[in-house]
Design an enzyme around this catalytic site. Structure first.
Site, PDB file in Angstrom:
ATOM      1  N   GLY A  21      -7.236   7.434   2.614  1.00  0.00           N
ATOM      2  CA  GLY A  21      -7.049   7.600   1.932  1.00  0.00           C
ATOM      3  C   GLY A  21      -7.046   7.144   0.388  1.00  0.00           C
ATOM      4  O   GLY A  21      -8.455   7.181   0.160  1.00  0.00           O
ATOM      5  N   ILE A  22      -6.791   7.017  -0.602  1.00  0.00           N
ATOM      6  CA  ILE A  22      -7.101   7.151  -1.814  1.00  0.00           C
ATOM      7  C   ILE A  22      -8.259   5.552  -1.663  1.00  0.00           C
ATOM      8  O   ILE A  22      -9.141   5.791  -3.386  1.00  0.00           O
ATOM      9  CB  ILE A  22      -6.228   6.782  -3.059  1.00  0.00           C
ATOM     10  CG1 ILE A  22      -7.170   7.575  -4.489  1.00  0.00           C
ATOM     11  CG2 ILE A  22      -5.755   5.649  -2.993  1.00  0.00           C
ATOM     12  CD1 ILE A  22      -6.043   7.625  -5.483  1.00  0.00           C
TER      13      ILE A  22
ATOM     14  N   TYR B  42      11.146   1.612  -1.621  1.00  0.00           N
ATOM     15  CA  TYR B  42       9.450   2.347  -2.143  1.00  0.00           C
ATOM     16  C   TYR B  42       9.301   2.069  -3.692  1.00  0.00           C
ATOM     17  O   TYR B  42       8.811   1.724  -3.924  1.00  0.00           O
ATOM     18  CB  TYR B  42       9.343   3.929  -1.072  1.00  0.00           C
ATOM     19  CG  TYR B  42       7.909   4.209  -1.659  1.00  0.00           C
ATOM     20  CD1 TYR B  42       6.880   2.928  -1.385  1.00  0.00           C
ATOM     21  CD2 TYR B  42       7.276   5.049  -2.727  1.00  0.00           C
ATOM     22  CE1 TYR B  42       5.095   3.842  -2.417  1.00  0.00           C
ATOM     23  CE2 TYR B  42       5.863   5.366  -2.738  1.00  0.00           C
ATOM     24  CZ  TYR B  42       4.891   4.637  -2.953  1.00  0.00           C
ATOM     25  OH  TYR B  42       4.064   4.507  -3.296  1.00  0.00           O
TER      26      TYR B  42
ATOM     27  N   LYS C 239       7.601   0.160  -6.642  1.00  0.00           N
ATOM     28  CA  LYS C 239       6.601   0.627  -7.416  1.00  0.00           C
ATOM     29  C   LYS C 239       7.301   0.740  -8.912  1.00  0.00           C
ATOM     30  O   LYS C 239       6.180  -0.077  -9.583  1.00  0.00           O
ATOM     31  CB  LYS C 239       6.564   1.924  -6.824  1.00  0.00           C
ATOM     32  CG  LYS C 239       5.518   2.528  -5.655  1.00  0.00           C
ATOM     33  CD  LYS C 239       4.472   1.248  -5.608  1.00  0.00           C
ATOM     34  CE  LYS C 239       3.405   1.416  -4.024  1.00  0.00           C
ATOM     35  NZ  LYS C 239       2.230   1.174  -4.351  1.00  0.00           N
TER      36      LYS C 239
HETATM   37  N1  LIG Z   1      -0.701   9.400  -1.254  1.00  0.00           N
HETATM   38  C1  LIG Z   1       0.495   9.194  -2.428  1.00  0.00           C
HETATM   39  O1  LIG Z   1       1.201  10.676  -2.209  1.00  0.00           O
HETATM   40  C2  LIG Z   1       0.820   8.361  -3.334  1.00  0.00           C
HETATM   41  C3  LIG Z   1       1.422   8.800  -4.588  1.00  0.00           C
HETATM   42  C4  LIG Z   1       1.807   7.492  -5.096  1.00  0.00           C
HETATM   43  C5  LIG Z   1       1.278   5.828  -5.123  1.00  0.00           C
HETATM   44  N2  LIG Z   1       0.685   6.546  -3.934  1.00  0.00           N
HETATM   45  C6  LIG Z   1      -0.196   4.947  -3.534  1.00  0.00           C
HETATM   46  O2  LIG Z   1      -1.495   4.783  -2.974  1.00  0.00           O
HETATM   47  C7  LIG Z   1      -1.992   3.291  -2.573  1.00  0.00           C
HETATM   48  C8  LIG Z   1      -2.728   3.821  -0.755  1.00  0.00           C
HETATM   49  O3  LIG Z   1      -1.803   4.941  -0.116  1.00  0.00           O
HETATM   50  P1  LIG Z   1      -2.668   5.802   0.219  1.00  0.00           P
HETATM   51  O4  LIG Z   1      -1.782   7.171  -0.376  1.00  0.00           O
HETATM   52  O5  LIG Z   1      -4.356   6.058   0.292  1.00  0.00           O
HETATM   53  O6  LIG Z   1      -2.207   6.088   1.736  1.00  0.00           O
HETATM   54  P2  LIG Z   1      -3.061   5.927   3.305  1.00  0.00           P
HETATM   55  O7  LIG Z   1      -3.584   6.970   3.239  1.00  0.00           O
HETATM   56  O8  LIG Z   1      -1.824   5.368   3.910  1.00  0.00           O
HETATM   57  O9  LIG Z   1      -3.630   3.988   3.030  1.00  0.00           O
HETATM   58  C9  LIG Z   1      -3.366   3.499   2.700  1.00  0.00           C
HETATM   59  C10 LIG Z   1      -4.085   2.028   2.968  1.00  0.00           C
HETATM   60  O10 LIG Z   1      -3.329   1.030   2.856  1.00  0.00           O
HETATM   61  C11 LIG Z   1      -3.707  -0.265   3.908  1.00  0.00           C
HETATM   62  N3  LIG Z   1      -2.578  -0.785   4.340  1.00  0.00           N
HETATM   63  C12 LIG Z   1      -1.525  -0.394   4.709  1.00  0.00           C
HETATM   64  N4  LIG Z   1      -0.789  -1.709   5.491  1.00  0.00           N
HETATM   65  C13 LIG Z   1      -1.828  -2.634   5.349  1.00  0.00           C
HETATM   66  C14 LIG Z   1      -1.692  -4.191   5.202  1.00  0.00           C
HETATM   67  N5  LIG Z   1      -0.488  -4.555   7.050  1.00  0.00           N
HETATM   68  N6  LIG Z   1      -2.508  -4.180   5.056  1.00  0.00           N
HETATM   69  C15 LIG Z   1      -3.997  -4.254   4.776  1.00  0.00           C
HETATM   70  N7  LIG Z   1      -3.608  -3.294   4.210  1.00  0.00           N
HETATM   71  C16 LIG Z   1      -2.405  -2.606   4.893  1.00  0.00           C
HETATM   72  C17 LIG Z   1      -4.300   0.589   4.806  1.00  0.00           C
HETATM   73  O11 LIG Z   1      -5.544   0.447   5.157  1.00  0.00           O
HETATM   74  P3  LIG Z   1      -5.194  -0.318   7.421  1.00  0.00           P
HETATM   75  O12 LIG Z   1      -3.836   0.817   7.887  1.00  0.00           O
HETATM   76  O13 LIG Z   1      -6.388  -0.272   7.572  1.00  0.00           O
HETATM   77  O14 LIG Z   1      -4.505  -1.534   7.406  1.00  0.00           O
HETATM   78  C18 LIG Z   1      -4.835   2.110   4.908  1.00  0.00           C
HETATM   79  O15 LIG Z   1      -6.022   1.384   3.458  1.00  0.00           O
HETATM   80  C19 LIG Z   1      -0.658   3.309  -2.010  1.00  0.00           C
HETATM   81  O16 LIG Z   1       0.019   1.883  -2.473  1.00  0.00           O
HETATM   82  C20 LIG Z   1       0.459   3.982  -1.994  1.00  0.00           C
HETATM   83  O17 LIG Z   1       2.119   3.395  -2.207  1.00  0.00           O
HETATM   84  C21 LIG Z   1       0.091   6.655  -2.901  1.00  0.00           C
END
Ligand SMILES: NC(=O)c1ccc[n+]([C@@H]2O[C@H](COP(=O)([O-])OP(=O)(O)OC[C@H]3O[C@@H](n4cnc5c(N)ncnc54)[C@H](OP(=O)(O)O)[C@@H]3O)[C@@H](O)[C@H]2O)c1
Length: 264
Positions: free
Chosen positions: A20-21, A159, A163
């Site tokens: 992801g990001i 969630y 946040k």
């Molecule tokens: N996508 C959206 O629409 C959106 C919107 C607003 C905010 N966000 C925020 O953006 C951030 C990144 O999310 P993303 O959208 O890029 O989703 P993502 O692709 O699911 O990425 C999540 C990341 O967090 C890591 N992670 C999850 N559980 C973990 C754990 N127990 N220990 C260590 N690392 C962990 C994962 O790595 P591993 O699984 O390899 O550990 C992965 O690298 C989050 O904080 C999310 O709340 C997302």
């Protein structure tokens, strides 16, 4: 003004850099010449990213396995970073997790997992690295909140609560540690493409698909904002305007609007 550490070379720790990001944060920072420490559980993915960034940008990249689903995991990551003996001057608290659906269909374990990762570990890492930054004379902390911190959607209740905590905590802390040369920014984007929705078990409807942001642009806005010392950043003109409207609207209207947007 934030002072730079003794060495001119800047180093950033990015959590959740395996998908992801997190990947976009790493790319954006490498493009700006930052050395990197990448952390997540899926180390194979971090290793691939390390190879890519080293080759493309010539920066130094370390990889650390980290499970941030507990306070102990966050404390261990801080110790592991110290063990690298490379002063870090930016922390990007990006790792996070969401669960979509009626709250009563979500188990207490699922809710706790979200709170541990999104709140507890983020707070512990922020506290520990902020103390290091103070000693070094300054540093930057980018905490990944969400637009749901501003307008909580139905079916993302816990969630959104986590946040909202990230937003309030970061905003207050930014003021608290300004005198120590530390800048704290809360990033509050709407939806963008990543593994998030699949893991959250949300099947995106038409409206969500139409308002999706580009993760690279969100990452760039976050990094630019923390370097400029902005306390809060809402990426995208549409979401900035929506924020203004929602501030003036009755809460029941705002909640209904968020519910509608996620249903269709
Ligand atoms: N996508 C959206 O629409 C959106 C919107 C607003 C905010 N966000 C925020 O953006 C951030 C990144 O999310 P993303 O959208 O890029 O989703 P993502 O692709 O699911 O990425 C999540 C990341 O967090 C890591 N992670 C999850 N559980 C973990 C754990 N127990 N220990 C260590 N690392 C962990 C994962 O790595 P591993 O699984 O390899 O550990 C992965 O690298 C989050 O904080 C999310 O709340 C997302």
């Amino acid at each position: 003004m934030t002072q730079t550490p003794a060495s001119d070379q800047q180093t950033a720790l990015v959590t959740g850099a395996s998908s992801g990001i997190g990947v976009d944060f790493a790319r954006e920072l490498a493009g700006r010449g930052f050395d990197l420490i990448l952390a997540a559980r899926r180390v194979d993915r971090l290793e691939n990213l390390r190879a890519e960034l080293t080759e493309e940008f010539g920066v130094t990249v370390d990889v650390l396995a980290a499970d941030l689903s507990s306070r102990a995991g966050a404390e261990k990551l801080h110790r592991d970073v110290q063990g690298l003996s490379r002063p870090v001057n930016m922390l990007v608290n990006n790792a996070g997790l969401g669960r979509f659906g009626p709250t009563l269909n979500q188990s207490v374990d699922e809710l706790d997992e979200m709170i541990q990762l999104n709140v507890t570990s983020l707070t512990v890492l922020t506290r520990l690295f902020a103390a290091d930054f103070k000693q070094q004379g300054g540093g930057y902390i980018l905490n990944h909140a969400s637009f749901s911190a501003i307008q909580p959607p139905a079916h993302y209740s816990v969630y959104a609560g986590t946040k909202a905590y990230v937003l309030a905590f970061s905003q207050a802390l930014n003021q608290d540690v300004r005198g120590d040369g530390i800048r704290v920014t809360a990033l509050c984007p709407g939806f963008f493409t990543s593994e998030f929705l699949t893991k959250a078990q949300q099947d995106p409807g038409l409206i969500v698909k139409l308002i999706m942001l580009k993760p690279r642009a969100v990452a760039r806005a976050g990094i630019r904002s923390v370097l400029r010392g902005k306390p809060v950043i809402i990426p995208g003109v549409g979401f900035k305007l929506l924020n203004l409207v929602l501030r003036l609207a009755p809460r029941s209207f705002a909640t209904g609007l968020a519910d509608f947007a996620l249903k269709y």
